[in-house]
Design a protein around this motif. Structure first.
Motif, PDB file in Angstrom:
ATOM      1  N   SER A  26     -13.810  -6.416   0.956  1.00 32.79           N
ATOM      2  CA  SER A  26     -13.879  -7.668  -0.814  1.00 32.79           C
ATOM      3  C   SER A  26     -14.646  -6.410  -1.802  1.00 32.79           C
ATOM      4  O   SER A  26     -15.583  -5.470  -1.208  1.00 32.79           O
ATOM      5  CB  SER A  26     -14.016  -8.950  -0.476  1.00 32.79           C
ATOM      6  OG  SER A  26     -15.195  -8.132   0.156  1.00 32.79           O
ATOM      7  N   ASP A  28     -17.422  -8.108  -2.500  1.00 31.72           N
ATOM      8  CA  ASP A  28     -18.307  -8.625  -2.260  1.00 31.72           C
ATOM      9  C   ASP A  28     -19.340  -8.294  -1.046  1.00 31.72           C
ATOM     10  O   ASP A  28     -20.429  -8.719  -0.508  1.00 31.72           O
ATOM     11  CB  ASP A  28     -18.360 -10.265  -2.682  1.00 31.72           C
ATOM     12  CG  ASP A  28     -17.355 -10.517  -1.673  1.00 31.72           C
ATOM     13  OD1 ASP A  28     -16.114 -10.474  -1.359  1.00 31.72           O
ATOM     14  OD2 ASP A  28     -18.029 -12.401  -1.713  1.00 31.72           O
ATOM     15  N   TYR A  30     -17.589  -7.548   2.160  1.00 37.00           N
ATOM     16  CA  TYR A  30     -16.902  -8.580   3.200  1.00 37.00           C
ATOM     17  C   TYR A  30     -16.110  -7.426   4.320  1.00 37.00           C
ATOM     18  O   TYR A  30     -14.566  -7.151   3.485  1.00 37.00           O
ATOM     19  CB  TYR A  30     -16.687  -9.630   3.260  1.00 37.00           C
ATOM     20  CG  TYR A  30     -18.143 -10.525   3.214  1.00 37.00           C
ATOM     21  CD1 TYR A  30     -18.023 -11.347   3.533  1.00 37.00           C
ATOM     22  CD2 TYR A  30     -17.933 -10.813   1.736  1.00 37.00           C
ATOM     23  CE1 TYR A  30     -19.368 -12.075   3.826  1.00 37.00           C
ATOM     24  CE2 TYR A  30     -18.713 -11.931   1.010  1.00 37.00           C
ATOM     25  CZ  TYR A  30     -19.987 -12.662   2.315  1.00 37.00           C
ATOM     26  OH  TYR A  30     -21.107 -13.133   2.437  1.00 37.00           O
ATOM     27  N   GLY A  33     -13.103 -11.996   6.728  1.00 33.44           N
ATOM     28  CA  GLY A  33     -13.333 -13.584   6.497  1.00 33.44           C
ATOM     29  C   GLY A  33     -13.648 -14.341   7.078  1.00 33.44           C
ATOM     30  O   GLY A  33     -14.576 -14.036   8.164  1.00 33.44           O
ATOM     31  N   PRO A  34     -13.988 -15.530   7.237  1.00 34.28           N
ATOM     32  CA  PRO A  34     -14.521 -16.825   7.648  1.00 34.28           C
ATOM     33  C   PRO A  34     -14.152 -16.785   9.074  1.00 34.28           C
ATOM     34  O   PRO A  34     -12.980 -16.423   8.890  1.00 34.28           O
ATOM     35  CB  PRO A  34     -15.000 -17.715   6.818  1.00 34.28           C
ATOM     36  CG  PRO A  34     -14.943 -17.053   5.545  1.00 34.28           C
ATOM     37  CD  PRO A  34     -13.800 -16.276   5.490  1.00 34.28           C
ATOM     38  N   LEU A 182     -12.669 -10.812  -3.827  1.00 35.88           N
ATOM     39  CA  LEU A 182     -13.953 -11.635  -3.833  1.00 35.88           C
ATOM     40  C   LEU A 182     -13.644 -12.589  -2.220  1.00 35.88           C
ATOM     41  O   LEU A 182     -12.709 -13.701  -1.733  1.00 35.88           O
ATOM     42  CB  LEU A 182     -14.524 -12.951  -4.139  1.00 35.88           C
ATOM     43  CG  LEU A 182     -14.766 -11.837  -5.856  1.00 35.88           C
ATOM     44  CD1 LEU A 182     -15.747 -13.025  -6.782  1.00 35.88           C
ATOM     45  CD2 LEU A 182     -16.082 -10.485  -5.742  1.00 35.88           C
ATOM     46  N   ALA A 183     -13.878 -12.490  -0.995  1.00 34.40           N
ATOM     47  CA  ALA A 183     -14.127 -13.007  -0.187  1.00 34.40           C
ATOM     48  C   ALA A 183     -15.177 -15.054   0.350  1.00 34.40           C
ATOM     49  O   ALA A 183     -14.712 -14.952   0.777  1.00 34.40           O
ATOM     50  CB  ALA A 183     -14.258 -12.360   1.455  1.00 34.40           C
ATOM     51  N   CYS A 184     -16.111 -14.632  -0.334  1.00 30.90           N
ATOM     52  CA  CYS A 184     -16.924 -15.164  -0.624  1.00 30.90           C
ATOM     53  C   CYS A 184     -17.396 -15.961   0.484  1.00 30.90           C
ATOM     54  O   CYS A 184     -17.992 -16.982   0.784  1.00 30.90           O
ATOM     55  CB  CYS A 184     -16.678 -16.514  -1.265  1.00 30.90           C
ATOM     56  SG  CYS A 184     -15.762 -16.275  -3.347  1.00 30.90           S
ATOM     57  N   GLY A 185     -17.631 -15.035   1.935  1.00 33.49           N
ATOM     58  CA  GLY A 185     -17.658 -15.265   3.361  1.00 33.49           C
ATOM     59  C   GLY A 185     -17.321 -14.525   3.868  1.00 33.49           C
ATOM     60  O   GLY A 185     -16.229 -14.010   3.850  1.00 33.49           O
ATOM     61  N   ARG A 188     -19.903  -9.062   6.852  1.00 34.74           N
ATOM     62  CA  ARG A 188     -20.460  -8.097   5.511  1.00 34.74           C
ATOM     63  C   ARG A 188     -20.569  -6.782   5.781  1.00 34.74           C
ATOM     64  O   ARG A 188     -21.299  -6.616   7.125  1.00 34.74           O
ATOM     65  CB  ARG A 188     -21.590  -8.830   4.811  1.00 34.74           C
ATOM     66  CG  ARG A 188     -21.916  -7.985   3.436  1.00 34.74           C
ATOM     67  CD  ARG A 188     -22.412  -8.421   2.816  1.00 34.74           C
ATOM     68  NE  ARG A 188     -22.731  -9.514   2.728  1.00 34.74           N
ATOM     69  CZ  ARG A 188     -22.812 -10.324   1.361  1.00 34.74           C
ATOM     70  NH1 ARG A 188     -22.590  -9.030   0.194  1.00 34.74           N
ATOM     71  NH2 ARG A 188     -22.556 -11.716   1.145  1.00 34.74           N
TER      72      ARG A 188
END
Length: 223
Positions: A26, A28, A30, A33-34, A182-185, A188
């Motif tokens: 992503s 950001d 990653y 994902g979470p 943006l995965a935002c979590g 990474r």
């Protein structure tokens, strides 16, 4: 002419392939994902990082399907599929789903799984056999190189394993597929690399509507 002098053959130089990794990422940073794990192999929402590849001809052929899109994206994937003669992956990536990788995995080559859990090798259809290595990633790479011969060794992931190879200076080429989300979590890619300063040489950039491909080579590591 010195006919009485025996000619000693000069040994051929041993040629080994490179260690390569290909990962979707992503914006950001990653690659999953979470809550990635057995229930969510790509993490929650992680499928979006790979949606661009699902319709390509090479991917569909790897899944036993016909048809699919051709073009620069497909050419890049086809090249990466051809290059490896063996694969190294982490235990977390192996244990995905109830039956890891199904009856006929897409690798068609020996796969060396870095794990703390010793177990017999698991042969699958299509030329893939999973071997379980408890002596660490460098031993797994040694075995993979022996199996691959002059072909490359591919790191299938996950993030922890790729990070270990980067820290040890064992990764020759990194192909990133950067997806504009943006995965935002989640997981990474470039965490846990310590205080090293690692420089990369950008050797290829290929842009398409859904993804930007960036091919990198590690130049040097400075502590």
């Amino acid at each position: 002419m010195n006919e009485g002098i025996a000619r000693v053959p000069v040994p051929k130089e041993i040629v080994m392939g490179e260690v390569i990794a290909r990962l979707a990422m992503s914006l950001d940073g990653y690659i999953a994902g979470p809550e990635s794990g057995r229930e969510h192999p790509l993490g929650i929402g992680g499928e979006r990082l790979h949606s661009w590849v699902f319709g390509l001809r090479t991917f569909r052929r790897m899944q036993g399907m016909e048809g699919g899109l051709t073009g620069p994206d497909d050419d890049l994937i086809a090249e990466h599929v051809r290059r490896p003669g063996a694969v190294v992956m982490g235990h977390g990536m192996y244990v995905t789903g109830e039956v890891p990788w199904g009856d006929e995995p897409p690798f068609h080559a020996p796969v060396y799984v870095v794990t703390h859990h010793a177990r017999p090798s698991v042969p699958k259809k299509g030329g893939t056999t999973f071997h379980f290595v408890t002596e660490g990633p460098e031993r797994a790479l040694e075995l993979a190189r022996q199996a691959a011969g002059e072909k490359d060794v591919s790191l299938a992931g996950g993030a922890d394993l790729v990070q270990q190879f980067i820290r040890a200076g064992l990764l020759d080429e990194l192909l990133l597929h950067v997806v504009p989300v943006l995965a935002c979590g989640g997981r990474r890619l470039f965490d846990n690399l310590g205080d090293q300063h690692i420089e990369w040489e950008k050797t290829q950039v290929l842009d398409s509507p859904e993804v930007t491909h960036i091919r990198l080579r590690a130049r040097r590591t400075v502590s």
